[in-house]
Design a protein around this motif. Structure first.
Motif, short mmCIF file in Angstrom:
data_model
loop_
_atom_site.label_atom_id
_atom_site.label_comp_id
_atom_site.label_asym_id
_atom_site.label_seq_id
_atom_site.Cartn_x
_atom_site.Cartn_y
_atom_site.Cartn_z
N SER A 40 33.98 -46.77 -49.36
CA SER A 40 33.56 -45.36 -49.32
C SER A 40 32.07 -45.22 -49.05
CB SER A 40 33.91 -44.67 -50.64
OG SER A 40 33.19 -45.24 -51.72
N ASN A 41 31.32 -46.31 -49.19
CA ASN A 41 29.87 -46.28 -48.94
C ASN A 41 29.49 -46.86 -47.58
OD1 ASN A 41 28.90 -45.02 -51.30
ND2 ASN A 41 29.15 -46.92 -52.46
N VAL A 42 30.46 -47.20 -46.76
CA VAL A 42 30.16 -47.76 -45.44
C VAL A 42 29.56 -46.68 -44.54
CG1 VAL A 42 31.13 -48.75 -43.33
CG2 VAL A 42 31.92 -49.55 -45.56
N LEU A 43 28.39 -46.98 -43.99
CA LEU A 43 27.72 -46.07 -43.07
C LEU A 43 27.99 -46.43 -41.62
CD1 LEU A 43 24.21 -45.83 -44.80
CD2 LEU A 43 26.06 -44.15 -44.88
N LYS A 53 25.66 -47.41 -47.81
CA LYS A 53 24.74 -46.57 -48.56
C LYS A 53 24.59 -47.14 -49.95
CE LYS A 53 23.90 -41.89 -50.29
NZ LYS A 53 24.38 -40.49 -50.36
N ALA A 54 23.35 -47.16 -50.46
CA ALA A 54 23.08 -47.69 -51.79
C ALA A 54 22.22 -46.70 -52.56
CB ALA A 54 22.36 -49.04 -51.70
N LEU A 112 16.92 -45.07 -46.12
CA LEU A 112 18.15 -44.39 -45.71
C LEU A 112 17.81 -43.26 -44.74
CD1 LEU A 112 21.22 -44.04 -46.09
CD2 LEU A 112 20.69 -42.40 -47.91
N MET A 113 18.49 -43.26 -43.60
CA MET A 113 18.32 -42.21 -42.60
C MET A 113 19.53 -41.28 -42.69
SD MET A 113 15.41 -43.02 -41.25
CE MET A 113 15.27 -42.28 -39.62
N HIS A 114 19.32 -40.11 -43.27
CA HIS A 114 20.41 -39.26 -43.72
C HIS A 114 21.28 -38.68 -42.60
CE1 HIS A 114 17.84 -39.39 -47.29
NE2 HIS A 114 18.93 -39.15 -47.98
N LYS A 115 20.74 -38.54 -41.40
CA LYS A 115 21.53 -37.98 -40.30
C LYS A 115 22.23 -39.06 -39.46
CE LYS A 115 20.49 -33.58 -40.94
NZ LYS A 115 21.52 -32.59 -41.33
N GLY A 116 22.13 -40.31 -39.89
CA GLY A 116 22.83 -41.37 -39.19
C GLY A 116 22.20 -41.71 -37.85
N SER A 117 23.01 -42.23 -36.95
CA SER A 117 22.50 -42.64 -35.64
C SER A 117 22.62 -41.52 -34.62
CB SER A 117 23.26 -43.87 -35.13
OG SER A 117 24.58 -43.51 -34.75
N LEU A 118 21.83 -41.63 -33.57
CA LEU A 118 21.93 -40.68 -32.46
C LEU A 118 23.31 -40.76 -31.83
CD1 LEU A 118 20.69 -38.65 -30.49
CD2 LEU A 118 19.74 -40.59 -29.21
N ASP A 119 23.86 -41.96 -31.77
CA ASP A 119 25.21 -42.14 -31.21
C ASP A 119 26.24 -41.33 -31.99
OD1 ASP A 119 27.06 -43.84 -29.40
OD2 ASP A 119 27.89 -44.15 -31.40
N THR A 120 26.15 -41.37 -33.33
CA THR A 120 27.09 -40.62 -34.16
C THR A 120 26.91 -39.12 -33.96
OG1 THR A 120 27.16 -42.36 -35.83
CG2 THR A 120 27.83 -40.17 -36.53
N GLN A 121 25.67 -38.68 -33.85
CA GLN A 121 25.41 -37.26 -33.63
C GLN A 121 25.96 -36.79 -32.28
OE1 GLN A 121 24.06 -34.83 -35.53
NE2 GLN A 121 23.78 -36.17 -37.29
N LEU A 169 17.95 -44.08 -35.27
CA LEU A 169 18.38 -43.44 -36.51
C LEU A 169 17.59 -42.16 -36.75
CD1 LEU A 169 18.76 -46.57 -38.82
CD2 LEU A 169 20.45 -45.52 -37.30
N LEU A 170 18.23 -41.20 -37.42
CA LEU A 170 17.64 -39.88 -37.62
C LEU A 170 17.58 -39.55 -39.11
CD1 LEU A 170 19.79 -38.10 -34.89
CD2 LEU A 170 17.46 -38.99 -34.61
N ASP A 171 16.41 -39.07 -39.55
CA ASP A 171 16.30 -38.67 -40.95
C ASP A 171 16.77 -37.23 -41.13
OD1 ASP A 171 14.21 -36.97 -40.21
OD2 ASP A 171 12.63 -38.20 -41.13
N SER A 172 16.59 -36.68 -42.32
CA SER A 172 17.12 -35.36 -42.62
C SER A 172 16.49 -34.26 -41.78
CB SER A 172 16.95 -35.04 -44.11
OG SER A 172 15.59 -35.17 -44.49
N ASP A 173 15.30 -34.53 -41.20
CA ASP A 173 14.62 -33.55 -40.35
C ASP A 173 14.73 -33.92 -38.87
OD1 ASP A 173 13.67 -31.93 -42.49
OD2 ASP A 173 12.12 -33.42 -42.89
N PHE A 174 15.64 -34.83 -38.55
CA PHE A 174 15.86 -35.30 -37.19
C PHE A 174 14.64 -36.02 -36.60
CE2 PHE A 174 19.26 -32.14 -37.53
CZ PHE A 174 20.33 -32.87 -37.04
N ASN A 175 13.80 -36.59 -37.47
CA ASN A 175 12.79 -37.52 -36.99
C ASN A 175 13.50 -38.81 -36.62
OD1 ASN A 175 10.39 -35.89 -37.53
ND2 ASN A 175 10.91 -36.19 -39.68
N ALA A 176 13.20 -39.35 -35.45
CA ALA A 176 13.93 -40.51 -34.94
C ALA A 176 13.14 -41.79 -35.15
CB ALA A 176 14.22 -40.33 -33.45
#
Length: 211
Positions: A40-43, A53-54, A112-121, A169-176
């Motif tokens: 359940s924690n696999v990103l 995620k940890a 941790l980059m909360h918005k995940g990868s650009l690919d996922t987005q 990778l993207l943080d919560s503010d979409f900083n890459a």
């Protein structure tokens, strides 16, 4: 900037690779923070293992990459990431927080980059709906700044060799931020005659592909 984060880890030691400190994190801390590496924690899943995620003591969230025991290539990627990211600090390059080696497996802990990868987005459930043209331009500029730092301001210069949307990778503010330096090399260590072609087809620079 890292001291308040590193101080929250239950690590016994702090190592220095170049000029940047990183925590040598005990395996029980990683196991507890990831819920014993719960599915359940696999990103995400990569070529050599999974990213989880940890949440460490004190509520500090991070991402843990587990590299399964995979022989010399896996070992080389692990050492490469520690060596390069342990010497690099830049707003557009993912921050290395610590590492662990346990029973043949290697673990690397990142911010941790909360918005995940650009690919996922772009290709996930949202299909890019959160990425306005303004945000897309910002991501492109962030990547350009990160690459400029690697190529022009690192000594010796660092060549990533696997830059693609899943490694942005993207943080919560979409900083890459650029991530995954397992295949990266420094310009002083390149032997064009014996260097193995690395990277992902479709993303490899044409001049590199053609030699």
């Amino acid at each position: 900037m890292l001291a308040p984060i590193l101080s929250k880890f239950n690590s016994l030691k702090t190592s220095r690779k170049g000029v940047v400190a990183m925590a040598m994190i005990e395996y029980p801390s990683l196991e507890a923070a990831t819920g014993k590496f719960s599915a359940s924690n696999v990103l995400g899943v990569g070529g050599f293992g999974c990213v989880y995620k940890a949440v460490f003591d004190g509520g500090v969230a991070a991402a843990v990459k587990r590299l399964e025991a995979g022989g010399p290539e896996c070992e080389k990627e692990f050492e490469n990431e520690l060596d390069l990211l342990g010497r690099i600090r830049h707003p557009n390059i993912v921050t290395l927080l610590g590492f662990c080696v346990h029973e043949g497996n290697h673990y690397i802990v990142y911010e941790l980059m909360h918005k995940g990868s650009l690919d996922t987005q772009l290709h996930g459930a949202s299909r890019g709906s959160a990425l306005s043209w303004h945000v897309r331009m910002k991501i492109a500029l962030d990547m350009a700044r990160g690459l400029e730092y690697l190529h022009e301001h690192c000594s010796p210069p660092v060549i990533h060799r696997d830059l693609k949307s899943s490694n942005i990778l993207l943080d919560s503010d979409f900083n890459a931020k650029i991530s995954d330096f397992g295949l990266a090399v420094t310009s002083g260590n390149i032997d064009k005659g014996s260097m193995k072609l690395s990277g992902t087809l479709g993303y490899v620079a044409p001049e590199y592909l053609l030699g």
